[in-house]
Write an enzyme that holds these catalytic residues in place. Structure first.
Site, PDB file in Angstrom:
ATOM      1  N   HIS A 238      -3.448  -0.842  21.057  1.00  0.00           N
ATOM      2  CA  HIS A 238      -4.459  -0.982  20.004  1.00  0.00           C
ATOM      3  C   HIS A 238      -3.782  -1.322  18.664  1.00  0.00           C
ATOM      4  CE1 HIS A 238      -8.905  -0.027  19.996  1.00  0.00           C
ATOM      5  NE2 HIS A 238      -8.730  -0.250  18.704  1.00  0.00           N
ATOM      6  N   GLY A 271       1.965  -7.062  17.971  1.00  0.00           N
ATOM      7  CA  GLY A 271       3.157  -7.549  17.290  1.00  0.00           C
ATOM      8  C   GLY A 271       3.495  -9.005  17.533  1.00  0.00           C
TER       9      GLY A 271
END
Ligand SMILES: Cc1cc2nc3c(=O)[nH]c(=O)nc-3n(C[C@H](O)[C@H](O)[C@H](O)COP(=O)(O)O)c2cc1C
Length: 342
Positions: A238, A271
């Site tokens: 998340h 990321g």
């Protein structure tokens, strides 16, 4: 003069003052907000670990080959996609972005921008119905090219929202199972809960749409998703917003893909900031990736055009990375291109 990605990010930096610094690389180290906001929960370690886990992999340059043209296309959930990069579900304009854009503007930017780029976006859910409504109406406006992500509410409520997804013409429907204790929901007194394999099977049987479980971080949960008849999983923490001190997704993806990759579609997020990051995730076993914060920044600074431009820039970057690792198409991408840094 048409807006460039640089001018879009500059505009976002001004609009997001006090919420997000729009850092050159979004790595969770300087976030002025957590959850709610744009950062990670608690110490922010789970968010930072996503970026660090990707950085721990290096790529092997291969330039003596004949793969001069790169084909990034794929088919996912019956849809042809121009590249394996999707918009992640990002919602909560009022709490996370302090109302600097509306929920409808946020959802439309992601869904219409991704559709215009030849890809797809997910949309989010939250404590007030406005979030899910904004996503569904954006998906409808895009002719169904989008995937609503429903919180792990009580099953009867989920079924009601799955029907709404079907009516909107969505290509698939998802549940962010890692939101079983999400502070945005629990603080608002909304029921969210962990799901058993039986519950997953019951929900999957309720709809002809592919069911995606988002927020899988272990082989055990991945196997349960397969057992429950889910069509796909998203390896995700998340964006580091559900639980502190989780590993980065690039660290757990290889073992999960090895365990279930031949039984279920494996997607991943967390990321991903460049085409090389996308390449790494695909080499680690993902079919496609989702991108959150960089697209949220583009949405704030440039709406759907911003999201489209950011996605296309990532795709161009991926094409270059594939060319420099001897990959002509997505099937060529595999573990051979990776080296663990030491
Ligand atoms: C502000 C914000 C709101 C989000 N809202 C949702 C949501 O409603 N549903 C969901 O499944 N995930 C939500 N996420 C998580 C993203 O879908 C995704 O998993 C994560 O952002 C990926 O990491 P990245 O931002 O580092 O790319 C949200 C993330 C952010 C930053």
């Amino acid at each position: 003069m048409p807006a460039t990605l640089t001018s879009i990010r500059e505009r976002a930096r001004v609009l997001l003052q006090g919420i997000c610094h729009v850092c050159p690389v979004c790595d969770g180290r300087r976030c002025p907000t957590g959850v709610p906001g744009m950062g990670g929960i608690g110490t922010g370690a789970s968010f930072r670990n996503n970026v660090a886990a990707l950085a721990a992999w290096q790529v092997n340059l291969r330039v003596l080959h004949d793969r001069k043209d790169q084909d990034l296309g794929l088919k996912l959930f019956g849809q042809k996609l121009a590249f394996p990069i999707l918009g992640a579900a990002v919602a909560g304009a009022r709490v996370n972005f302090q109302g600097r854009l509306t929920e409808a503007e946020l959802a439309r930017a992601f869904v219409l921008g991704a559709a215009e780029a030849g890809s797809l976006s997910l949309t989010g859910d939250g404590p007030v119905p406005e979030l899910m409504e904004a996503g569904l109406s954006a998906i409808k406006a895009a002719g169904g090219r989008g995937i609503p992500v429903i919180k792990p509410r009580e099953d009867a409520e989920i079924v009601g929202l799955i029907r709404r997804a079907e009516e909107a013409g969505a290509v698939a429907v998802a549940i962010d199972v890692d939101a079983a204790g999400l502070v945005n929901m629990t603080r608002a007194g909304q029921v969210v809960e962990p799901k058993t394999a039986e519950q997953v099977a019951g929900l999957a049987a309720m709809t002809p749409l592919p069911l995606i479980l988002k927020g899988i971080m272990t082989v055990a949960d991945a196997r349960t998703a397969v057992e429950g008849g889910a069509a796909a999983i998203v390896v995700s923490n998340h964006g580091g917003r559900a639980l502190d001190h989780m590993p980065g997704t690039a660290a757990v993806l290889p073992e999960i893909a090895a365990a279930v990759g031949d039984k279920i579609i494996v997607l991943v997020d967390g990321g991903v900031r460049s085409g090389v990051d996308v390449l790494k995730m695909l080499a680690l076993g993902a079919r496609a990736v989702l991108v959150g914060r960089p697209l949220a920044i583009a949405a704030v600074g440039g709406g759907a055009t911003g999201v489209q431009g950011q996605l296309e820039a990532l795709a161009d970057d991926l094409a270059t990375a594939m060319r420099l690792t001897a990959c002509g198409d997505l099937r060529d991408i595999g573990p051979r291109i990776l080296r663990k840094s030491w």
